[in-house]
Write a protein that holds these residues in place. Sequence first.
Motif: not given
Length: 435
Positions: A162-188
């Motif tokens: 059915c080609r149920k693909l993620l929307s661009p807004l969802t992809l951006t949200y997923i990317h932002s969660v990864l950035k938040s996690a890695l940003e804390h790894a940099v701070r630590e």
Amino acid sequence: MTTPRDTPASRRVRANGDGTVYQRKDSRWEAAGYVLAPGNTRKRVRVYGTTRKEALAKLTEKIAASNLGLPVPSAQGSVTAYLTYWLENVAVHHLRENTHTRYTAVVYRYLIPGLGKKKLTRLTAKDVRTWLNQLRATCQCCTRRLDARRDQPRCCTVGQCCRKLLSPLTLTYIHSVLKSALEHAVREEEIPRNVARNVRTGTPRPRRFEPLTAHEARQLLTTAEGHRLHALFELALHTGLRKGELLGLRWEDLDLDRGTAAVRRTLQRTSTGGLTTLPTKTRASERRIALPARCRQSLKHHHEEQQRDRHMAGTEWQHNGYVFTTPQGRPIDPTNLTRAFATLLRKAGLRRIRFHDVRHSTATLLLEQGVELVVIKELLGHAHIGVTATVYAHVRLRLQRDAIDILGHALHNPAETADQPDDGDYPPPCAASVR
């Protein structure tokens, strides 16, 4: 007599602080030196290469980074291990419960299956970009076997994707969660840099919304007359308060004599605490707003109705001080308010919209009446005026078009302006009232 130039490369004496480099018994080359470590300490690291030049280049790179103040990474575990640690020990203390729940779903549904097996220190921007590209083109129904859970499979399970693909807004949200996690790894000081920041996902188009027109808003208010939450719907349309802010209002927050309301909290349902009072969405959301005369009268009438409900409920009344409650005094569940709003729309013969679109309707109608953007920003409680300008860009374009039409009308009808003296006392054409 031999000179340093005559000494073999493998036996030259390197300067103090440059580290050492030598050939191992297995014919590989090893270079070792001291670099900056977390906690402002120094640590001896070892790198390897097939040639002396390769090993020396790796060591030189680490020493150069150390001289710039970048500590050597200390994390030895996988991305899965770090994301689990981040959710359980960091994010849980800095995020609201509902936000933490969404972050957890993103981590276990997308991040760990896609990047979890990689070492945290070896994660690169190329890895993140490749994973996002794969995620963008992957059918979620097939991957998560959603069709297999249905009583009657109709797409992926029967061989028809059915080609149920993620929307661009969802992809951006997923990317932002990864950035938040890695940003804390940099701070630590677990990793030297946030590689997810080097990956661009593009700016998704803002979510379309269909605000109410002035005629539809009047029709909604007319239908709401007599409804026990009439004051809530009227307050929402006149002030643009969020759903949680409306339900979190207490009588102590209102000054009906002066006509003001203090927005201090929001009411939300969480998975663990049920209906919970939380601080406002942002610091800017905590604000004091003016109440129009019509809302003041509605709230006074609503207070009288609530006193009658309290008298009829007797001992079953639960006094919490909320402005809008159930007939027994309990706070109103946001989901029940959504149902009541949908019923009201059907009764009024209006198209179905979200309750949050009432907030958009308020801002749109204010803009169309020529209200300054900074005033709308303060009323809505946006943190930055850029948020207001971006969300309602389509309204500003329409106002520009109206202003240009007014100017064009004046330019093509010189007879209308010929009798007016050009002494600078008249406002420009764009200052005319908006249709």
